[in-house]
Enzyme design. Sequence first.
Site, PDB file in Angstrom:
ATOM      1  NE  ARG A 263     -45.195   8.392   0.662  1.00  0.00           N
ATOM      2  CZ  ARG A 263     -44.613   9.188  -0.220  1.00  0.00           C
ATOM      3  NH1 ARG A 263     -45.376   9.931  -1.026  1.00  0.00           N
ATOM      4  NH2 ARG A 263     -43.297   9.259  -0.307  1.00  0.00           N
ATOM      5  CD  GLU A 292     -49.265   5.094  -5.102  1.00  0.00           C
ATOM      6  OE1 GLU A 292     -48.123   5.068  -5.644  1.00  0.00           O
ATOM      7  OE2 GLU A 292     -49.656   6.056  -4.428  1.00  0.00           O
ATOM      8  CG  HIS A 311     -47.300   8.469  -6.672  1.00  0.00           C
ATOM      9  ND1 HIS A 311     -47.166   7.718  -5.522  1.00  0.00           N
ATOM     10  CD2 HIS A 311     -46.648   9.639  -6.410  1.00  0.00           C
ATOM     11  CE1 HIS A 311     -46.466   8.392  -4.625  1.00  0.00           C
ATOM     12  NE2 HIS A 311     -46.147   9.570  -5.142  1.00  0.00           N
TER      13      HIS A 311
END
Length: 344
Positions: A263, A292, A311
Amino acid sequence: MSRLLFLNAERVDWARDLDFTPLEVAMTSVQGRQALSNKDSGNRVVDAIYRPEVSAGILSPQDIAALVTPLHAVVVTKEMPVTAETIDALPDSVKLIVEAGTGFNNIDLDAASSKNIKVCNVPAYSTDAVASLVMTFVLSLSCSMQTTQRRWQSGDTDSWKGLGTLPHFELAGKTIGLVGGRGAIGSRVADLARAFGMHVLISSRSSAPCGKEGVEVVNLDDLLARSDFVSVHCPSNAETRGLIGAPQFARMKTTAYLINTARGNILDESALADALKNKSIAGAGLDVMVVEPLPASSPLFQCDNVLLTPHIGWKRAETRQRLLAGVAENIDAFFKGSPKNVVN
């Protein structure tokens, strides 16, 4: 008829390449009905909402609650906040919320519990995919792959005659430190790293031996000082947010690399950017960020020794289909009276 609403399905099925039949089977098997295909436009029991405004929070909690009625279960992904207001607006028939993923900090667990709604997650669906991405970062950084590619794309073909001072080394004999490495992904990374001949350090709240040959349990400071690669594998919580910042980067070798696939908020991104610019560490590979997608103003974009991916660790087609299977298992177990992976 029991009904399921997958609120932000486009976050998982953006390519429309997934088969939602397992969810249909899970919802219908409880009542002994024949499973319906998700391609059926008629009497479905699973409604997958492909509307970006749902994930973006543009719709009100009341709008969300009215999307499908009657409603008995809801599936969401981490991009969508499920606030106390949203939970309060859900009809009383909703008894289950399934997080389509591992992290569940987007859901107000206290609000769900107060309304007698169980919340489940899918903890291990992406183990192999994320572990493979970690080793992809390790392999790429060990041979300066991105830097040489960038030079070629800029027209600097002379640099192909020699690497100059760019890092280029074998992995055998090097050390990788896994912060919080006792979990499924950390354990898989340890296995892969050992296959390359690497020594593995792990740090966790437990000092008990790991039980794997070639894996040593140490404290965080020792791990940072000894590792050639430091890879983050702990969850985001009150204890880990901001865990690795300027003091931790200062403990690392100047030849070491930082990898984060866990994370974004576990790292202090500003301190990381400083460490990269000042070459106090050799480089980094990041698949997760605090915000993000990473804002264009981020100083990380000005660093030439960082690999940035959006991601993608969990986004392989097989991984996402396995995620849906895990969601279906949670639904089936809940409606059969034996809930699993409950987090509240």
